[in-house]
Design an enzyme around this catalytic site. Structure first.
Site, short mmCIF file in Angstrom:
data_model
loop_
_atom_site.label_atom_id
_atom_site.label_comp_id
_atom_site.label_asym_id
_atom_site.label_seq_id
_atom_site.Cartn_x
_atom_site.Cartn_y
_atom_site.Cartn_z
CB SER A 49 -0.96 -0.06 1.18
OG SER A 49 -0.20 -0.09 2.35
CG HIS A 259 -0.89 4.11 4.22
ND1 HIS A 259 -2.11 3.83 4.88
CD2 HIS A 259 -0.51 3.09 3.54
CE1 HIS A 259 -1.90 2.47 4.76
NE2 HIS A 259 -1.15 1.84 4.15
#
Length: 278
Positions: A49, A259
């Site tokens: 990811s 993230h």
């Protein structure tokens, strides 16, 4: 006075010299064309990811489980290097085993550049983060981080070595860049007492350090280049006073949390990759 035969020889010699001159004049163009043809270059991005779009909130298709999007650093690099054929194999949630079985087959012998961004899912770092978020006691969070670090130093090196060997076998001439993970938090920063404690934040940072240490070691053993993002990201982590490059906890979008955001990809990872590849 030259004889007719001598004049014919002189004319023939002049024509030959002129043809040679034309060939020499054309040679640079022909060489350039040949160079363009020989300079077929191909970039294949492999990863989890962190190599696609979670954190950016921009997706090609929000329903696609791979969660790819336009703001991820491999896409940005490819846009800056249009002479490269670009293959985006990365997929959110990938482990080394899944990368080896599903992404590595997209490499070919003519691949010239590969980035590999994987390892966090092998040690269960997503579950570690969720555990830290949803548990009350620091000790539960810290125990989860220590378990992940034990996996990172125990089973991850062998998994990475196997994956890297598979990459080299499929792309024997490629430059391979192993991409690391940033620390998440500035300790004692602007977050105050809200959210996780500084003990938990410090533990999570130590988890990133452990994973990156393993990645760097295995990259060196494989003859690959390690891209270490930590120094660049540190002034831009959660709780820093600078522009944040990492998404904080977002209750409405848990899977966006922790993230790189668009700035993290654009201003963090992309310049670091460019510094390696030119």
């Amino acid at each position: 006075m030259r004889s007719p035969r001598a004049r014919r020889r002189l004319v023939s010699l002049s024509v030959a010299v002129a043809a040679t001159c034309l060939a020499v004049t054309a040679a640079p163009g022909a060489s350039a064309a040949g160079s363009d043809s020989a300079a077929n270059v191909k970039y294949v991005a492999l990863g989890d990811s962190y190599a696609v779009a979670p954190g950016t909130r921009e997706y090609d298709n929000p329903d696609d489980p791979c969660r790819r999007g336009p703001s991820a650093y491999p896409r940005l690099w490819a846009q800056q290097h249009p002479s490269y054929t670009f293959v985006e194999a990365s997929c959110s949630g990938a482990t080394t085993a899944e990368l080896t079985s599903q992404q590595v087959p997209q490499l070919t012998a003519d691949t010239t550049l590969v980035t590999i961004h994987v390892g966090g899912n092998d040690v269960g770092f997503v579950d570690v983060l969720k555990n830290c978020i949803f548990t009350i006691e620091d000790k539960d969070c810290l125990a989860g981080v220590e378990a992940a670090k034990a996996a990172a130093t125990g089973s991850l090196p062998g998994a990475l070595a196997s994956t890297y060997a598979a990459v080299r076998a499929k792309a024997p001439k490629a430059k391979v860049v192993v991409v690391g993970y940033p620390r998440l938090y500035t300790i004692g920063g602007s977050c105050g007492i809200l959210g996780l404690s500084d003990r938990e934040r410090t533990a999570l940072n130590s988890g990133a350090d452990t994973i990156d240490s393993v990645l760097a070691d295995q990259a060196a053993k494989a003859g690959f280049t390690f891209l270490d993002p930590r120094a660049a990201f540190d002034p831009h982590t959660i709780c820093s006073d600078g522009t944040t490059w990492v998404t904080s906890l977002e209750w409405d979008k848990i899977n966006e949390s922790y993230h790189p955001n668009k700035a993290g990809h654009r201003d963090g990872y992309l310049p670091l990759l460019n510094s390696i590849t030119g």
